[in-house]
Motif scaffolding. Structure first.
Motif, PDB file in Angstrom:
ATOM      1  N   TYR A  64       0.993  -1.316  -0.075  1.00 28.72           N
ATOM      2  CA  TYR A  64       0.050   0.195   0.058  1.00 28.72           C
ATOM      3  C   TYR A  64       0.925   1.171   0.093  1.00 28.72           C
ATOM      4  CZ  TYR A  64      -3.661   3.252   1.393  1.00 28.72           C
ATOM      5  OH  TYR A  64      -4.368   4.494   1.495  1.00 28.72           O
ATOM      6  N   GLU A  65       0.507   2.109  -0.914  1.00 25.67           N
ATOM      7  CA  GLU A  65       1.468   3.382  -1.145  1.00 25.67           C
ATOM      8  C   GLU A  65       1.500   4.354  -0.145  1.00 25.67           C
ATOM      9  OE1 GLU A  65      -0.943   2.357  -2.792  1.00 25.67           O
ATOM     10  OE2 GLU A  65      -2.440   4.083  -3.462  1.00 25.67           O
ATOM     11  N   ASP A  66       0.430   4.379   0.857  1.00 27.20           N
ATOM     12  CA  ASP A  66       0.507   5.181   1.871  1.00 27.20           C
ATOM     13  C   ASP A  66       1.060   4.627   3.224  1.00 27.20           C
ATOM     14  OD1 ASP A  66      -0.261   7.454   0.418  1.00 27.20           O
ATOM     15  OD2 ASP A  66      -2.301   7.492   1.076  1.00 27.20           O
ATOM     16  N   GLY A 106      -4.530   3.093  -7.343  1.00 28.37           N
ATOM     17  CA  GLY A 106      -4.312   2.738  -5.865  1.00 28.37           C
ATOM     18  C   GLY A 106      -5.819   1.934  -5.261  1.00 28.37           C
ATOM     19  N   THR A 118       4.849  -1.179   3.506  1.00 25.89           N
ATOM     20  CA  THR A 118       5.578  -0.315   2.634  1.00 25.89           C
ATOM     21  C   THR A 118       6.469  -0.933   1.703  1.00 25.89           C
ATOM     22  OG1 THR A 118       6.638   1.721   2.695  1.00 25.89           O
ATOM     23  CG2 THR A 118       7.210   0.242   4.389  1.00 25.89           C
ATOM     24  N   ILE A 144       6.993   6.481  -5.205  1.00 21.40           N
ATOM     25  CA  ILE A 144       5.796   6.257  -5.589  1.00 21.40           C
ATOM     26  C   ILE A 144       6.154   5.237  -6.877  1.00 21.40           C
ATOM     27  CG2 ILE A 144       3.499   6.908  -6.605  1.00 21.40           C
ATOM     28  CD1 ILE A 144       4.557   9.967  -5.515  1.00 21.40           C
ATOM     29  N   ALA A 182       5.923  -2.234  -8.400  1.00 19.97           N
ATOM     30  CA  ALA A 182       5.606  -2.917  -7.149  1.00 19.97           C
ATOM     31  C   ALA A 182       5.384  -4.172  -7.239  1.00 19.97           C
ATOM     32  CB  ALA A 182       4.389  -2.034  -6.429  1.00 19.97           C
ATOM     33  N   MET A 220      -0.086   6.853  -7.853  1.00 25.13           N
ATOM     34  CA  MET A 220      -0.670   6.366  -6.470  1.00 25.13           C
ATOM     35  C   MET A 220      -0.042   7.458  -5.665  1.00 25.13           C
ATOM     36  SD  MET A 220      -0.012   2.299  -6.217  1.00 25.13           S
ATOM     37  CE  MET A 220       1.784   2.228  -6.178  1.00 25.13           C
ATOM     38  N   GLY A 264      -0.282  10.051  -2.414  1.00 25.78           N
ATOM     39  CA  GLY A 264      -0.376   9.999  -0.859  1.00 25.78           C
ATOM     40  C   GLY A 264      -1.326  11.006  -0.275  1.00 25.78           C
ATOM     41  N   THR A 285      11.931  11.499  -0.205  1.00 30.72           N
ATOM     42  CA  THR A 285      11.871  10.062  -0.948  1.00 30.72           C
ATOM     43  C   THR A 285      13.303   9.461  -1.266  1.00 30.72           C
ATOM     44  OG1 THR A 285      11.858  10.904  -3.121  1.00 30.72           O
ATOM     45  CG2 THR A 285       9.556  10.799  -2.450  1.00 30.72           C
ATOM     46  N   GLU A 306      12.487   4.677 -10.090  1.00 33.35           N
ATOM     47  CA  GLU A 306      11.359   4.543  -9.202  1.00 33.35           C
ATOM     48  C   GLU A 306      11.885   3.973  -7.998  1.00 33.35           C
ATOM     49  OE1 GLU A 306       7.958   2.614 -10.688  1.00 33.35           O
ATOM     50  OE2 GLU A 306       8.706   2.842 -12.639  1.00 33.35           O
ATOM     51  N   CYS A 352       7.624   9.378 -10.041  1.00 28.99           N
ATOM     52  CA  CYS A 352       7.637   8.957  -8.586  1.00 28.99           C
ATOM     53  C   CYS A 352       8.010   9.670  -7.439  1.00 28.99           C
ATOM     54  CB  CYS A 352       8.446   7.797  -8.646  1.00 28.99           C
ATOM     55  SG  CYS A 352      10.412   8.322  -8.723  1.00 28.99           S
TER      56      CYS A 352
END
Lengths: 247, 247
Positions: free
Chosen positions: A172-174, A202, A220, A225, A231, B1, B3, B79, B106, B141
């Motif tokens: 999950y990106e957050d 998402g 995470t 992102i 991912a 995606m 946040g 990041t 990324e 990203c």
């Protein structure tokens, strides 16, 4: 990238079933072997009936519509993982889902179960195309088992399946600020792991709550992102390494 | 995606330099912002002078050939990784090197140094194209630093650079039976790691000996034959996770 073992260099064919001592190939496999690869009598190939074993056969005769092969030996294919990793990737736009299937096949995933969720843009996918991609990638990377490709399922059906697994990695990106590390969820001794990766947009808040209500912790994959396909590939590699499949 | 943080949703522009309190955008950035994104006075954007910080500016005026921006605030972009990972990928056929550059950007790689070796089929690559891919991926990203893309170098120049690193991951497809685990080489506390991934045809025997003579151990990425681009992406993800960048 071939290895030292000679059998690694033989062509690999997935077949419905084999017979000993002789198996007859017809149809596309016959055409491919005769017309594309221009195989000759005496050449050896590997037949894989998708049972985890490699069966070495030698070509003994060509006919107009068939090729006759003679059985030589068999052994357990060494490339299959002990870990049974199922990846649930949300459908992605364009040919991204195919890219995911190709890479996950190389990385040793056993089952790929695509799904659609609230923010999924791509609403359908030709299952045959994904199966062909998995088939081709399995041949190319030396596997004896083609990963199972499920029909596209809905979010609710996907989440209901997760109870079957020892560990569930809900990417999950957050999750970076308030989430869990992948090592909080995957300890390395699991035999049956599920990885879930959402679509480009998402998961919706409601979907995230649904995961959390069922006890699946957001995990995470770092501070940047990641695109959805990155991912899937990255988390698969990390899960394989954590579970000892890179040892 | 995207946040929760609002600034994550702002458009990101890499620029040569910024001025406070006003910065003027011209050329392509001006065109993109005005004509493609149809930005308006009062909109906020992020300017990145590639120094690791995000600078928030508000659009104050449009002119025929320029856009004037007014400085609002700045902060360290969250990041960027602590790990300085350099990846040396052999050039690959078609657009595979671009795919590698996009995915490694990324994943947080700091520097990408493509090389050619004995079995490299693709002998040259437009450095500009790879730089543009890294630029686009950095914007997408949320990074504040675009990975450095070196000019394509020869095998010998590549191997001479490896002495600068705390750890060297020499990914080698025949390492499964006689090689090392990635955790034998990467302990997790390194700050400066190099990853080397060969071309489609792998490294020649002489090249492998050269690595070993210099003390760089062949490392396995599992039992299957990974495509070169899959190896780069997967090993990068695993190194990042091992070095705490997924925590």
């Amino acid at each position: 990238m071939a290895g030292d073992n000679d059998t690694e260099k033989l062509r690999r064919f997935f077949v419905e079933k084999i017979n000993k001592p002789t198996t007859v190939l017809t149809g596309n496999e016959k055409k491919h072997l005769a017309d594309v690869l221009r195989a000759k009598v005496g050449d050896k190939i590997i037949l894989c009936p998708n049972d985890g074993k490699d069966y070495i056969f030698e070509i003994s005769a060509f006919d107009k519509n068939s090729i006759t092969l003679y059985y030589e030996e068999e052994f357990v294919n060494p490339t299959e993982t002990n870990l049974f990793l199922t990846v649930f990737p949300a459908l992605l736009k364009g040919d991204k889902t195919e890219l995911v299937v190709q890479k996950l096949t190389e990385l040793g995933v056993k089952r790929i179960s695509p799904f659609i969720s609230e923010f999924t843009v791509q609403k359908s996918e030709k299952n045959d195309r994904l199966k062909r991609t998995a088939h081709e990638a399995s041949k190319q990377c030396g596997r004896a088992i083609i990963p199972e490709i499920d029909d596209v399922m809905k979010f609710n059906d996907m989440i209901n399946k997760l109870a079957d697994y020892d560990a569930v990695v809900f990417a999950y990106e957050d999750a970076f600020t308030n989430g869990n590390r992948i090592t909080d969820v995957v300890k390395g001794n699991e035999r049956n792991v599920a990885l879930i990766v959402g679509p480009e947009g998402g998961f919706s808040k409601k979907e995230v709550e649904e995961f959390i209500n069922r006890g699946y912790k957001p995990v995470t994959l770092g501070k940047r992102i990641l695109r959805a396909e990155t991912a899937s590939i990255s988390a698969t590699a990390v899960i394989m390494q954590l579970c000892g499949e890179w040892s």
